[in-house]
Design an enzyme around this catalytic site. Structure first.
Site, PDB file in Angstrom:
ATOM      1  N   GLU A 325       0.836  -1.210   0.000  1.00  0.00           N
ATOM      2  CA  GLU A 325       0.000   0.000   0.000  1.00  0.00           C
ATOM      3  C   GLU A 325       0.868   1.256   0.000  1.00  0.00           C
ATOM      4  O   GLU A 325       0.726   2.154   0.830  1.00  0.00           O
ATOM      5  CB  GLU A 325      -0.970   0.011   1.180  1.00  0.00           C
ATOM      6  CG  GLU A 325      -2.136  -0.939   0.998  1.00  0.00           C
ATOM      7  CD  GLU A 325      -3.304  -0.655   1.945  1.00  0.00           C
ATOM      8  OE1 GLU A 325      -3.463   0.497   2.400  1.00  0.00           O
ATOM      9  OE2 GLU A 325      -4.065  -1.605   2.222  1.00  0.00           O
ATOM     10  N   ASP A 472       1.296  -8.664   2.775  1.00  0.00           N
ATOM     11  CA  ASP A 472      -0.014  -8.691   3.422  1.00  0.00           C
ATOM     12  C   ASP A 472      -0.830  -9.693   2.622  1.00  0.00           C
ATOM     13  O   ASP A 472      -1.301  -9.397   1.527  1.00  0.00           O
ATOM     14  CB  ASP A 472      -0.640  -7.302   3.383  1.00  0.00           C
ATOM     15  CG  ASP A 472      -2.055  -7.271   3.932  1.00  0.00           C
ATOM     16  OD1 ASP A 472      -2.569  -8.343   4.318  1.00  0.00           O
ATOM     17  OD2 ASP A 472      -2.667  -6.182   3.959  1.00  0.00           O
ATOM     18  N   ASN A 474      -3.637 -11.103   3.612  1.00  0.00           N
ATOM     19  CA  ASN A 474      -5.056 -11.063   3.977  1.00  0.00           C
ATOM     20  C   ASN A 474      -5.575 -12.458   4.311  1.00  0.00           C
ATOM     21  O   ASN A 474      -6.703 -12.823   3.968  1.00  0.00           O
ATOM     22  CB  ASN A 474      -5.882 -10.427   2.857  1.00  0.00           C
ATOM     23  CG  ASN A 474      -5.902  -8.912   2.961  1.00  0.00           C
ATOM     24  OD1 ASN A 474      -6.204  -8.352   4.013  1.00  0.00           O
ATOM     25  ND2 ASN A 474      -5.556  -8.248   1.871  1.00  0.00           N
TER      26      ASN A 474
END
Length: 587
Positions: A325, A472, A474
């Protein structure tokens, strides 16, 4: 006719003043030039124009001339500009233009003929004379093309200017920091200094400066001199827009930094994986009112969060950093300048259809970049034959296939070489898988594509190189993705295959091209902590036969994480927590 330059200048060795190649301005030359101001000439082979820049009588002159133009025309233009008729003020009689000054260019004490082309005439160490004013010529001098200070300055947090230098080396440049002196408010002082600029006190040297609490309320000034070895260009002064403000006090990462005070020594490598929360997500109404309503609005602002992120990352003294991100502007304007100052190089891969992406940094004293093999997972699924079997299996469900192919999820793959042992390479992978809570089947397919791609890259480009897979994901430790990575197979009965709507369910066995990988930071209770959710979503996966875990840097305590209810907060810049561990090459 102008007098010749001092005899001492004429005795300089002619071979050092050749037309062929500009030489650096040596200390001896600088002594001979005395206090002359520079005339900076930028002239590159293959470009049609050159520029000539100097300051005359307080006025900045910047000329663009053809390289193949005779010198005489350029000198005539300088003379013409100097002799322009002054503007007539209201009520004044018209003024005649002053007599144009004689303008000459000397090199080695000899006047350069007007017929010489600009590209050859403007040489390092020449002297430009405009009337009775002389300038020493710097050809392709080190020059800052970008020089900016960050807007937000916090006491206790590193200030890293954004800098780009042409014809120079940032590692050679000189930096001096000043802070604004507190004004003396006594009546006597007010009478003495009326109309004068406030004074400045030197507070530091070096590319990075950390303001102290004593600097709160004061602006900062940076004087930076571009250099290339002993060769210097014109210094610049940067003034901060705002004054230094107080920091937030204790941050969630301050105690962690006690474990990472020093850089690791070979063969140990410190690795960080961190979702830093993209600004495009932090500034949405959903984030402000639903996801992070507990977070002070100013603490969600990018300028504020960047101060925390830069201090946190710098304090880890890492050798490899994988970030998710990452806004493109943040990478260019913030992360590159700050982490470069701390010895790290970085590469960026933007996510298709988005304004954020993945960034991987590596310490330049330990690694060099060999190659990059980034992909968009949905794109290669349909275009690369190595994924044909997986594509055939998901094609049995058009709804699921459509959902997978809509995703812009990206895999960043960076192949690094160990500078201490050049035959040793490492494949660093970085990703951010699909986020939806009901997207377990999508993430499984994405991970299947990623692992197969990584296996081929290693086999074809760096046989035997170990895999370091950060991101990440998730995915919780009970997820199909975690099982696929750590057990090398996920059965067709795994619940994630039917994690979404019934029409998107599928059933297949999926195998990894790697033997079981190890989660280097184990399975923390959570790596993501927001108001409505907390869980372990982030991992650093390693091949245990090639790399061992030397230490895992403890995560912040639950009390630290929840001091301001949840993340992000005034003391933590993201809704995720960085994973940090020290890894050691196997013998």
């Amino acid at each position: 006719m102008f007098v010749r330059l001092p005899a001492l200048l004429t005795r300089l060795p002619r071979h050092r003043l050749s037309f062929v190649q500009a030489k650096p301005v040596t200390q001896a030359c600088r002594f001979l030039h005395g206090r002359m101001e520079p005339a900076v000439v930028r002239c590159l082979p293959g470009e049609p124009k050159l520029t000539i820049s100097f300051t005359l009588n307080g006025s900045n002159k910047h000329m663009l001339r053809d390289q193949d133009e005779p010198l005489g025309k350029a000198l005539a233009r300088i003379s013409h500009n100097k002799a322009k008729k002054p503007k007539k003020l209201k009520g004044q009689q018209p003024c005649e233009a002053p007599e144009p000054p004689a303008v000459k260019l000397y090199h080695g004490g000899d006047e350069v003929p007007d017929t010489v082309l600009n590209s050859e005439a403007w040489r390092e160490g020449s002297v430009l004379q405009v009337g009775d004013v002389k300038f020493f010529v710097q050809r392709n001098a080190p020059t800052f093309t970008i020089a900016e200070l960050p807007v937000s300055l916090l006491a206790g947090f590193p200030v890293c200017p954004k800098l780009e230098v042409e014809f120079g080396n940032l590692q050679d440049c000189e930096f001096t920091w000043y802070k604004e002196k507190a004004p003396d408010t006594s009546p006597e002082a007010a009478e003495e200094v009326t109309g004068q600029d406030p004074g400045w006190t030197q507070v530091g040297c070096g590319r990075v400066h950390v303001p102290s609490n004593q600097d709160i309320g004061c602006r900062l000034k940076l004087r930076c001199t571009p250099k290339d070895g002993s060769r210097s260009g014109s210094a610049m002064e940067l003034l901060s827009v705002a004054a230094v403000e107080a920091g937030p006090g204790m941050c969630t990462f301050d105690n962690r930094h006690a474990y990472t005070v020093k850089e690791t020594e070979w063969p140990t490598v410190r690795v960080v994986s961190y979702n830093i929360l993209a600004d495009i997500y932090a500034q949405t109404e959903l984030s402000k009112t639903v996801l992070y309503p507990y977070c002070a609005p100013y603490a969600l602002q990018l300028d504020y969060r960047q101060n925390l992120i830069k201090k946190e990352l710098a304090g880890y003294n890492a050798d490899i950093i994988c970030l998710q991100e990452v806004d493109k502007g943040v990478f260019v304007d913030s992360l590159i300048p700050s982490l470069d100052a701390f010895g790290l190089e970085g590469v960026f891969r933007i996510k298709e259809k988005q304004h954020e992406g993945l960034a991987t940094f590596y310490r330049r004293s330990k690694f060099q970049l060999l190659s990059r093999h980034d992909i968009m997972l949905s794109e290669v699924l349909t275009s690369d034959p190595i994924h044909s079997e997986l594509l055939e299996m998901i094609s049995a469900n058009d709804t699921l296939k459509h959902r997978i192919l809509q995703r812009s999820t990206t895999l960043q793959v960076t192949l690094l070489e160990d500078l201490h042992k050049p035959d040793r390479k490492i494949c660093v992978a970085n990703t951010h898988l699909y986020w939806h809570p009901k997207g377990g089947n999508v993430r499984l397919v994405q991970m299947g594509v990623a692992l197969k791609h990584l296996s081929r890259v290693i086999q074809e480009v760096a046989p035997g190189a170990p895999l370091l897979f950060c991101g990440d994901f998730n995915s919780s430790p009970t997820s199909g993705v975690f099982q696929l990575v750590t057990e090398a197979v996920v059965p067709q009965q795994h619940p994630d295959w039917s994690s979404s709507e019934p029409e998107e369910s599928c059933s297949m066995e999926l195998c990894s091209d790697f033997p079981p990988l190890l989660s280097a930071c184990n399975q923390p209770a959570y790596t993501n902590y927001v108001g409505g959710f907390h869980g372990c979503l982030d991992y650093i996966f390693i091949q245990p036969d090639s790399i061992q875990v030397e230490q895992m840097i403890p995560l912040p305590s639950h009390q630290e994480v929840t001091t301001y209810e949840a993340l992000p907060s005034v003391a933590h810049p993201s809704d995720h927590i960085a994973l940090v561990c020290d890894l050691r090459w196997s013998p």
